[in-house]
Scaffold this motif. Structure first.
Motif, PDB file in Angstrom:
ATOM      1  N   GLY A   1       0.974  -1.034   0.171  1.00 42.13           N
ATOM      2  CA  GLY A   1      -0.062   0.298   0.388  1.00 42.13           C
ATOM      3  C   GLY A   1       0.760   1.462   0.721  1.00 42.13           C
ATOM      4  N   ASN A   2       2.299   0.910  -0.150  1.00 43.87           N
ATOM      5  CA  ASN A   2       2.505   2.108  -0.432  1.00 43.87           C
ATOM      6  C   ASN A   2       3.365   2.819  -1.100  1.00 43.87           C
ATOM      7  OD1 ASN A   2       3.825   2.102   2.339  1.00 43.87           O
ATOM      8  ND2 ASN A   2       5.334  -0.205   2.369  1.00 43.87           N
ATOM      9  N   VAL A   3       3.205   4.090  -1.823  1.00 45.97           N
ATOM     10  CA  VAL A   3       3.439   4.695  -3.486  1.00 45.97           C
ATOM     11  C   VAL A   3       4.748   3.979  -3.307  1.00 45.97           C
ATOM     12  CG1 VAL A   3       3.427   7.010  -3.992  1.00 45.97           C
ATOM     13  CG2 VAL A   3       2.191   6.724  -2.796  1.00 45.97           C
ATOM     14  N   VAL A   4       4.837   4.228  -4.375  1.00 41.28           N
ATOM     15  CA  VAL A   4       5.903   3.511  -5.526  1.00 41.28           C
ATOM     16  C   VAL A   4       6.180   4.551  -6.757  1.00 41.28           C
ATOM     17  CG1 VAL A   4       7.695   1.734  -6.670  1.00 41.28           C
ATOM     18  CG2 VAL A   4       6.089   1.228  -4.525  1.00 41.28           C
ATOM     19  N   LEU A   5       7.017   5.465  -6.886  1.00 37.81           N
ATOM     20  CA  LEU A   5       7.011   6.230  -8.203  1.00 37.81           C
ATOM     21  C   LEU A   5       7.287   4.919  -9.548  1.00 37.81           C
ATOM     22  CD1 LEU A   5       9.453   8.780  -7.875  1.00 37.81           C
ATOM     23  CD2 LEU A   5       7.689   9.022  -7.700  1.00 37.81           C
ATOM     24  N   GLY A   6       6.477   4.800 -10.918  1.00 36.67           N
ATOM     25  CA  GLY A   6       7.021   4.734 -11.628  1.00 36.67           C
ATOM     26  C   GLY A   6       7.421   5.599 -12.625  1.00 36.67           C
ATOM     27  N   ALA A   7       7.626   4.800 -14.139  1.00 36.04           N
ATOM     28  CA  ALA A   7       7.564   5.308 -15.435  1.00 36.04           C
ATOM     29  C   ALA A   7       6.153   6.459 -15.878  1.00 36.04           C
ATOM     30  CB  ALA A   7       7.607   4.866 -16.736  1.00 36.04           C
ATOM     31  N   SER A   8       5.684   7.373 -15.982  1.00 32.84           N
ATOM     32  CA  SER A   8       4.953   7.989 -16.939  1.00 32.84           C
ATOM     33  C   SER A   8       5.162   7.854 -18.210  1.00 32.84           C
ATOM     34  CB  SER A   8       5.458   9.639 -16.256  1.00 32.84           C
ATOM     35  OG  SER A   8       3.687  10.721 -17.816  1.00 32.84           O
ATOM     36  N   THR A   9       3.568   7.904 -19.216  1.00 27.49           N
ATOM     37  CA  THR A   9       2.912   8.178 -20.327  1.00 27.49           C
ATOM     38  C   THR A   9       2.915   8.590 -20.978  1.00 27.49           C
ATOM     39  OG1 THR A   9       0.746   8.828 -19.584  1.00 27.49           O
ATOM     40  CG2 THR A   9       1.503   6.079 -19.818  1.00 27.49           C
ATOM     41  N   HIS A  10       3.915  10.040 -20.589  1.00 27.44           N
ATOM     42  CA  HIS A  10       4.472  10.833 -21.107  1.00 27.44           C
ATOM     43  C   HIS A  10       6.293  10.976 -21.136  1.00 27.44           C
ATOM     44  CE1 HIS A  10       0.467  12.169 -20.841  1.00 27.44           C
ATOM     45  NE2 HIS A  10       0.412  12.751 -19.290  1.00 27.44           N
ATOM     46  N   SER A  11       6.813  11.322 -22.052  1.00 22.90           N
ATOM     47  CA  SER A  11       8.202  11.303 -22.404  1.00 22.90           C
ATOM     48  C   SER A  11       8.879  13.102 -22.419  1.00 22.90           C
ATOM     49  CB  SER A  11       8.343  10.146 -23.596  1.00 22.90           C
ATOM     50  OG  SER A  11       7.602   8.716 -23.270  1.00 22.90           O
ATOM     51  N   PRO A  12       9.757  13.303 -22.045  1.00 27.04           N
ATOM     52  CA  PRO A  12       9.898  14.501 -22.540  1.00 27.04           C
ATOM     53  C   PRO A  12      10.509  14.213 -24.242  1.00 27.04           C
ATOM     54  CG  PRO A  12      11.638  13.275 -21.586  1.00 27.04           C
ATOM     55  CD  PRO A  12      11.114  11.994 -21.297  1.00 27.04           C
ATOM     56  N   GLY A  13      10.176  15.733 -24.262  1.00 30.17           N
ATOM     57  CA  GLY A  13       9.809  16.550 -26.002  1.00 30.17           C
ATOM     58  C   GLY A  13       8.453  16.177 -26.257  1.00 30.17           C
ATOM     59  N   ASP A  14       7.337  15.919 -25.927  1.00 31.59           N
ATOM     60  CA  ASP A  14       6.166  15.303 -26.804  1.00 31.59           C
ATOM     61  C   ASP A  14       5.466  16.802 -26.357  1.00 31.59           C
ATOM     62  OD1 ASP A  14       6.851  12.852 -26.768  1.00 31.59           O
ATOM     63  OD2 ASP A  14       5.414  12.062 -24.360  1.00 31.59           O
ATOM     64  N   ILE A  15       4.915  16.527 -26.968  1.00 34.05           N
ATOM     65  CA  ILE A  15       4.029  17.972 -27.005  1.00 34.05           C
ATOM     66  C   ILE A  15       2.299  17.965 -26.387  1.00 34.05           C
ATOM     67  CG2 ILE A  15       2.755  19.783 -28.489  1.00 34.05           C
ATOM     68  CD1 ILE A  15       4.676  19.319 -31.025  1.00 34.05           C
ATOM     69  N   ILE A  16       1.801  18.690 -25.827  1.00 34.26           N
ATOM     70  CA  ILE A  16       0.540  18.236 -24.510  1.00 34.26           C
ATOM     71  C   ILE A  16      -0.171  20.191 -25.229  1.00 34.26           C
ATOM     72  CG2 ILE A  16      -0.157  18.490 -22.719  1.00 34.26           C
ATOM     73  CD1 ILE A  16       1.240  15.901 -22.816  1.00 34.26           C
ATOM     74  N   THR A  17      -1.526  19.285 -25.122  1.00 35.80           N
ATOM     75  CA  THR A  17      -2.342  20.528 -25.388  1.00 35.80           C
ATOM     76  C   THR A  17      -2.847  20.789 -24.314  1.00 35.80           C
ATOM     77  OG1 THR A  17      -3.291  19.487 -27.649  1.00 35.80           O
ATOM     78  CG2 THR A  17      -4.622  21.264 -26.048  1.00 35.80           C
ATOM     79  N   ILE A  18      -2.809  22.358 -23.460  1.00 38.65           N
ATOM     80  CA  ILE A  18      -3.003  23.211 -22.910  1.00 38.65           C
ATOM     81  C   ILE A  18      -4.234  24.293 -23.084  1.00 38.65           C
ATOM     82  CG2 ILE A  18      -0.918  22.162 -21.630  1.00 38.65           C
ATOM     83  CD1 ILE A  18      -0.086  24.844 -22.066  1.00 38.65           C
ATOM     84  N   PRO A  19      -5.169  24.846 -22.384  1.00 36.30           N
ATOM     85  CA  PRO A  19      -5.366  25.930 -22.350  1.00 36.30           C
ATOM     86  C   PRO A  19      -4.842  26.343 -23.348  1.00 36.30           C
ATOM     87  CG  PRO A  19      -6.316  24.849 -20.380  1.00 36.30           C
ATOM     88  CD  PRO A  19      -4.854  24.142 -21.198  1.00 36.30           C
ATOM     89  N   ALA A  20      -5.655  27.690 -24.197  1.00 33.53           N
ATOM     90  CA  ALA A  20      -4.486  28.652 -24.667  1.00 33.53           C
ATOM     91  C   ALA A  20      -4.775  29.734 -23.702  1.00 33.53           C
ATOM     92  CB  ALA A  20      -6.154  29.116 -25.285  1.00 33.53           C
ATOM     93  N   ALA A  21      -4.904  29.928 -22.279  1.00 34.05           N
ATOM     94  CA  ALA A  21      -5.194  31.296 -21.744  1.00 34.05           C
ATOM     95  C   ALA A  21      -3.717  30.692 -20.716  1.00 34.05           C
ATOM     96  CB  ALA A  21      -6.197  31.226 -21.027  1.00 34.05           C
ATOM     97  N   LEU A  22      -3.851  29.216 -20.943  1.00 37.60           N
ATOM     98  CA  LEU A  22      -2.037  29.037 -20.298  1.00 37.60           C
ATOM     99  C   LEU A  22      -0.206  28.763 -20.727  1.00 37.60           C
ATOM    100  CD1 LEU A  22      -3.188  26.336 -17.606  1.00 37.60           C
ATOM    101  CD2 LEU A  22      -2.158  28.619 -17.096  1.00 37.60           C
ATOM    102  N   LYS A  23      -1.513  29.326 -22.447  1.00 41.48           N
ATOM    103  CA  LYS A  23       0.604  29.337 -23.227  1.00 41.48           C
ATOM    104  C   LYS A  23       1.268  30.785 -23.534  1.00 41.48           C
ATOM    105  CE  LYS A  23      -1.271  26.000 -26.641  1.00 41.48           C
ATOM    106  NZ  LYS A  23      -1.882  25.552 -28.460  1.00 41.48           N
ATOM    107  N   VAL A  24       1.889  31.063 -22.449  1.00 42.81           N
ATOM    108  CA  VAL A  24       2.735  32.180 -22.755  1.00 42.81           C
ATOM    109  C   VAL A  24       4.250  31.602 -23.079  1.00 42.81           C
ATOM    110  CG1 VAL A  24       3.334  33.972 -21.031  1.00 42.81           C
ATOM    111  CG2 VAL A  24       0.846  32.973 -20.644  1.00 42.81           C
ATOM    112  N   ASP A  25       4.207  31.914 -23.827  1.00 47.40           N
ATOM    113  CA  ASP A  25       5.757  31.928 -24.607  1.00 47.40           C
ATOM    114  C   ASP A  25       6.559  31.785 -23.532  1.00 47.40           C
ATOM    115  OD1 ASP A  25       4.567  31.021 -26.923  1.00 47.40           O
ATOM    116  OD2 ASP A  25       5.117  32.999 -27.692  1.00 47.40           O
ATOM    117  N   GLY A  26       7.545  30.405 -23.401  1.00 48.61           N
ATOM    118  CA  GLY A  26       9.300  30.328 -22.781  1.00 48.61           C
ATOM    119  C   GLY A  26       8.523  30.635 -20.576  1.00 48.61           C
ATOM    120  N   THR A  27       7.366  30.201 -20.603  1.00 50.94           N
ATOM    121  CA  THR A  27       7.427  29.747 -19.557  1.00 50.94           C
ATOM    122  C   THR A  27       7.184  28.362 -19.434  1.00 50.94           C
ATOM    123  OG1 THR A  27       4.692  29.679 -19.979  1.00 50.94           O
ATOM    124  CG2 THR A  27       5.706  32.603 -19.047  1.00 50.94           C
TER     125      THR A  27
END
Length: 203
Positions: free
Chosen positions: A127-153
């Motif tokens: 029942g203890n938390v164990v870190l594992g591999a994510s389904t997201h890999s470095p460099g993957d493009i993620i769709t986020i809300p338009a209001a959060l798309k502030v370049d360089g942040t």
């Protein structure tokens, strides 16, 4: 022995039966109980589902909030964040929880959010938390809300899903219902939250 005709005796018996109300309450009780029990357990399960759904939202917010308050994190820090967050599910079991913490960078050239690092959590047999591999890999493009798309942040993105299995299967889905939520938070102490690096990176 009565000399009345058979049809008359049957008629008198039918009249007596039609006016006899003994056992009427028991018959009504038998007819209503199944409906009342279904409504009762349905309300209990629905209320529990709403409560768990609210906790899923709180866990997602807590994960992103704790991570965004750091300037750098290691596996031990992320494990502590996951452990502290799933405690919110008390008194419900936290084991059906699947959570992911991801840092995103909004590329000023492509104006797209890209994964910088991502870690997921699972539970072991104890029942203890164990870190594992994510389904997201470095460099993957993620769709986020338009209001959060502030370049360089940078953004801390938390995702939480929980499989709620009702105690009474015939009232709700026996296999369970998947509840999920996600939250975006900007780093508070620095421009990014570093993971296994000494400086902010841009993939």
């Amino acid at each position: 022995m009565s000399n009345s005709p058979a049809w008359l005796r049957l008629w008198r018996t039918a009249v007596r039966l039609s006016s006899d109300c003994r056992g009427l309450a028991a018959v009504e009780f038998v007819m209503i109980v199944p409906l009342m029990l279904t409504m009762f357990f349905g309300m209990v399960e629905f209320s529990s589902g709403v409560a768990v759904n609210r906790k899923v939202t709180l866990v997602a917010r807590t994960l992103s909030d704790l991570t965004s308050q750091s300037t750098a994190v290691a596996d031990s820090d992320l494990t502590n964040f996951f452990t502290a967050s799933v405690g919110i599910f008390t008194p419900y079991s936290a084991s059906p929880t699947r959570a992911t913490i991801t840092e995103l960078y909004v590329d000023p050239t492509s104006h797209q959010a890209k994964v910088q690092w991502s870690k997921a959590s699972t539970f072991n047999s104890s029942g203890n938390v164990v870190l594992g591999a994510s389904t997201h890999s470095p460099g993957d493009i993620i769709t986020i809300p338009a209001a959060l798309k502030v370049d360089g942040t940078y953004l801390i993105w938390s995702e939480v899903s929980y499989t709620y299995v009702p105690a009474v299967g015939y009232v709700m889905a026996k296999a369970g219902i998947t509840l999920s939520d996600q939250t975006y938070t900007r780093p508070r102490q620095s421009s990014c939250v570093m993971y296994n690096t000494t400086a902010c990176t841009t993939l």
